[in-house]
Scaffold this active site. Structure first.
Site, PDB file in Angstrom:
ATOM      1  CG  HIS A   1      -9.329  -7.497   8.349  1.00 22.80           C
ATOM      2  ND1 HIS A   1      -8.564  -8.128   9.293  1.00 22.80           N
ATOM      3  CD2 HIS A   1      -8.778  -7.799   7.147  1.00 22.80           C
ATOM      4  CE1 HIS A   1      -7.591  -8.787   8.698  1.00 22.80           C
ATOM      5  NE2 HIS A   1      -7.688  -8.606   7.395  1.00 22.80           N
TER       6      HIS A   1
ATOM      7  CD  GLU B   1      -1.829  -2.368   1.026  1.00 25.98           C
ATOM      8  OE1 GLU B   1      -2.563  -3.163   0.404  1.00 25.98           O
ATOM      9  OE2 GLU B   1      -0.819  -2.737   1.648  1.00 25.98           O
TER      10      GLU B   1
END
Length: 330
Positions: free
Chosen positions: A128, A58
């Protein structure tokens, strides 16, 4: 009228912009196979030069998108998991966000960061299930959290066309929402303009993202006893303070419901600004996740840490009965 899902609205907006502007490109992990269903069909229509699968880094591809924007592209990055924003926070907040300011406007960074299914998805556990939109609003990144398919479509168009970085959180709790929509009326939605989903006279409920639908359900339940106005800010930065002030001029009472942690959250900022600058005739209340919440895997515990309709109803009923004590002269 045709039925439009929130997820399809995101896909439709991406397709519309990519067809209209060849500088729009999509970066992310598994965007070619459309693992999140947001990018379905884009690889076939626009090819691998514009729908680019990225390695699992990322930090790397967020920086890559900044460079692509400086070179004239309009990248849209799809992040599969909200917590991955913590890895890329420096690249977004300290680099992409500041380049335009630090170059006196000579360089624009038109990058859109898209978070489909942000927040809890049920059993996705601690790493998450975050909803860190307050972090980006705090540092001044344009931050949007649409609640409906039409707003998801319109705000994504606006985000892609904006010359600054814009981050869009598409809540997991809203992804399955479907609305009857006249496709001919779909249009860009301006940043910084909230939406009153339901007018009311007694209490204003400010709800962020998917919680708009819970607030509307509670407003319907209480319709015989409390007249609830449901205000959806749609964008958290810039925030529609004028729209909220107009709502509080009507009601004077405020409840804020925000699916993020309590301390330093957008819910607290809304209450503080309303208390400083707006008409309140009773102490306001906020409903959030608890301080420092980390959502667990167990479904019952996961749900126990998120705002509920029962909490919204209780808060509205309490605020409706409250008023500030009157001061009497001795």
């Amino acid at each position: 009228m045709p039925n439009l899902s929130y997820l399809k609205a995101l896909n439709r907006a991406l397709t519309t912009e990519m067809a209209a502007d060849p500088s729009v490109v999509v970066f992310g992990e598994d965007v070619g196979v459309a693992v999140s269903n947001v990018t379905t069909g884009l690889l076939k229509k626009f090819g691998p030069e514009r729908v680019v699968d990225m390695p699992i880094s990322e930090q790397g591809f967020t920086s890559f998108a900044t460079g692509a924007a400086m070179a004239g592209q309009r990248p849209v990055i799809e992040f599969q998991i909200p917590a991955l924003l913590f890895l890329a926070f420096e690249q977004i907040a300290n680099q992409a966000h500041k380049f335009s300011l630090m170059t006196g406007g000579q360089i624009n960074i038109p990058v859109t960061y898209l978070l489909p299914s942000s927040g809890s998805r049920g059993g996705w556990a601690g790493q998450h299930s975050d909803h860190p939109y307050s972090l980006f609003a705090h540092v001044g990144v344009k931050t949007v959290v649409p609640a409906t398919p039409a707003d998801a479509y319109g705000l994504l168009l606006t985000a892609i066309r904006d010359d600054d970085p814009v981050i869009m959180f598409a809540p997991a709790g809203a992804i399955g929402v479907r609305d009857d929509v006249d496709f001919a009326t779909l249009a860009p939605v301006p940043l910084g303009v909230g939406r009153v989903h339901r007018p009311g006279d007694d209490v204003t409920v400010v709800a962020v993202g998917h919680l708009v639908h819970d607030a509307l359900a509670v407003a319907e339940e209480l319709a015989g006893t409390v007249s609830v106005e449901v205000f959806d800010p749609r964008t958290l930065h810039p925030f529609d303070w004028a729209g909220l002030a107009a709502s509080l001029e009507r009601t004077g009472r405020l409840v804020v419901v925000d699916d993020s942690n309590r301390s330093c959250g957008i819910g607290g900022e809304i209450l503080a600004t309303a208390a400083e600058q707006m008409r309140l005739i009773a102490p306001p209340k906020r409903i959030t996740r608890p301080d420092g919440a980390v959502l667990p895997f167990a479904r019952e515990l996961d749900l126990a840490l998120q705002p509920t309709r029962a909490q919204i109803r209780t808060a509205v009923e309490q605020v409706a009965k409250l008023s500030f004590p009157t001061q009497t002269e001795e």
